[in-house]
Scaffold this motif. Sequence first.
Motif, PDB file in Angstrom:
ATOM      1  N   ARG A 172       0.854  -1.196   0.000  1.00 18.35           N
ATOM      2  CA  ARG A 172       0.000   0.000   0.000  1.00 18.35           C
ATOM      3  C   ARG A 172       0.886   1.241   0.000  1.00 18.35           C
ATOM      4  O   ARG A 172       1.851   1.303   0.757  1.00 18.35           O
ATOM      5  CB  ARG A 172      -0.911   0.037   1.236  1.00 18.35           C
TER       6      ARG A 172
ATOM      7  N   GLU B 183       1.290   3.964   1.468  1.00 13.19           N
ATOM      8  CA  GLU B 183       0.976   4.779   2.645  1.00 13.19           C
ATOM      9  C   GLU B 183       2.177   5.647   3.002  1.00 13.19           C
ATOM     10  O   GLU B 183       3.283   5.416   2.543  1.00 13.19           O
ATOM     11  CB  GLU B 183       0.696   3.875   3.841  1.00 13.19           C
TER      12      GLU B 183
ATOM     13  N   LEU C 148       3.616   0.266   6.928  1.00  9.13           N
ATOM     14  CA  LEU C 148       4.635   0.089   5.892  1.00  9.13           C
ATOM     15  C   LEU C 148       4.016   0.098   4.509  1.00  9.13           C
ATOM     16  O   LEU C 148       2.794   0.021   4.362  1.00  9.13           O
ATOM     17  CB  LEU C 148       5.332  -1.260   6.117  1.00  9.13           C
TER      18      LEU C 148
ATOM     19  N   GLN D  98       0.774 -10.235   5.659  1.00 13.28           N
ATOM     20  CA  GLN D  98      -0.459 -10.632   6.355  1.00 13.28           C
ATOM     21  C   GLN D  98      -0.594 -12.146   6.408  1.00 13.28           C
ATOM     22  O   GLN D  98      -0.139 -12.856   5.509  1.00 13.28           O
ATOM     23  CB  GLN D  98      -1.686 -10.075   5.625  1.00 13.28           C
TER      24      GLN D  98
ATOM     25  N   ARG E  30     -15.216  -0.763   9.630  1.00  8.26           N
ATOM     26  CA  ARG E  30     -14.243  -1.222   8.640  1.00  8.26           C
ATOM     27  C   ARG E  30     -14.369  -0.371   7.377  1.00  8.26           C
ATOM     28  O   ARG E  30     -15.453  -0.044   6.939  1.00  8.26           O
ATOM     29  CB  ARG E  30     -14.420  -2.702   8.267  1.00  8.26           C
TER      30      ARG E  30
ATOM     31  N   ALA F  29      -4.047  -1.631  15.384  1.00 12.19           N
ATOM     32  CA  ALA F  29      -4.831  -2.779  14.907  1.00 12.19           C
ATOM     33  C   ALA F  29      -3.910  -3.936  14.530  1.00 12.19           C
ATOM     34  O   ALA F  29      -3.019  -3.790  13.710  1.00 12.19           O
ATOM     35  CB  ALA F  29      -5.680  -2.381  13.712  1.00 12.19           C
ATOM     36  N   LEU F  30      -4.120  -5.072  15.173  1.00 19.52           N
ATOM     37  CA  LEU F  30      -3.326  -6.258  14.838  1.00 19.52           C
ATOM     38  C   LEU F  30      -3.959  -6.994  13.664  1.00 19.52           C
ATOM     39  O   LEU F  30      -3.284  -7.632  12.872  1.00 19.52           O
ATOM     40  CB  LEU F  30      -3.274  -7.213  16.033  1.00 19.52           C
ATOM     41  N   GLY F  31      -5.266  -6.892  13.598  1.00 21.80           N
ATOM     42  CA  GLY F  31      -5.948  -7.604  12.532  1.00 21.80           C
ATOM     43  C   GLY F  31      -7.418  -7.263  12.529  1.00 21.80           C
ATOM     44  O   GLY F  31      -7.926  -6.657  13.479  1.00 21.80           O
TER      45      GLY F  31
END
Length: 437
Positions: free
Chosen positions: A118, A120, A127, A132, A265, A287-289
Amino acid sequence: MKISSPRGTSDILPCHIAEWHQLETTARTLFKTYGYSEIRTPVFEDTGLFKRSLGESTEVVNKQLLEIKSQRAEGASDDAGFALRPEGTAPVVRAYNQYDLGREEFLSKLFYMGPMFRGERPQKGRLREFHQIGAEAIGRGANHPLLDAEIIALCVKLLKGFGLNDFKLKINSLGSAEDKKNFANWLRAELKGKIDHLGDESKSQYERNVFRLLDSKDPACKEVINTLEIGSRHLSEAGLKYFEEVKKGLDQLGVVYEVSSHLVRGLDYYTHTVFEIAYAGLGAQDALGAGGRYNGLIEQLGGGDRRFPEQVGAMGFALGMERILLALEAQGKLVQAKRFLDVFVVAGKPEYETETFGLVHELRQGGLAADMDFGRGRAFKKQFEQANKLGARFVIILGEEELKNATVGVKNMTTGEQTIVDRKKAVEELSRQLERL
Ligand code: AMP
């Protein structure tokens, strides 16, 4: 001039690889327990896949898609070229449809691990290339609320399996596609006139994707949002019942959660259950997931099967591996990479190098992790230092006597004990001693 890796990417050096292997191995074992099989998709796809699935109004598509601009991108289905995948769900659904997995399988349970991209602005925990671990359950058999509970429980179990605790699970329900539409209308009506003083970003979200306002980071926007009493007012009776069953399933499995009506979301495709897991110790990027149900996406991407009356359902999640490692580090639970070698062969004299090389080969043929010093006649002491650095459990010394008698001198690096072994029996003897360690 030295060239560095692009900003927002990082190399995983050998001294950190054990941490990654630990996550991957734990995940593979757990996925197997829950009946998930691995799927690997390309790291780039037609740009159109992400535009159609994630939604053009989402940040991921709008601002963060890393597109491949190249003459060679010619051949992409909609001439828009290719994009590096920013997430794993759309590619998995694309593959599910492309190979018509639903024809054979009532319920496909798939998992993946790999890099996502991404564009970002890089910062700690955010990153441009990150990794994932994700899972998707898709099929006519994926419409059960207990499956939502199972997937959330699996996600929690993974984090616990990695050694993490103190994370927080939040869940919510957006209801059916119809409920979601009503919810958006209600939100727009409630917020009408109240957001005019907010920034352009919030105004544009109001128009394009009103749900984004609910988890806005803008303090002024947050203040407005906090005045709303959302609850479960947007849910139809069926939507409400579905959510109740999900919660019951979670209770049955002993999963601790908090219902948060502000959790929505960012991606367009979610319906019904959504969830997010955060670890406060990570600061802004906590957020971990996250995951949720996305029933409509299969058909939206051209799938679904008229031969079967049931709708294809889908539910999944993705965990960010870098953030998990950051959280493990914060909790002092990172596994230390230990180098190890069964045996290191030391050449007594530079002219024994060829013999040493041959013996290392023999030991490896016998299944032992063996190595030698390639330092062109480095001193005995240096070779021993190298053996220690590599974590050698045994050192074999090839000296004049040993060569003459077809023997080898074996030193146990833990006890310091030395023995002379018949060279032909070296593999057998070392294997025996290694087993006893
Ligand atoms: P998302 O697809 O945005 O819901 O992301 C799922 C998870 O992936 C997040 O909870 C993060 O742990 C991780 N993640 C997403 N974007 C990034 C990023 N830019 N850098 C590192 N991790 C990320």
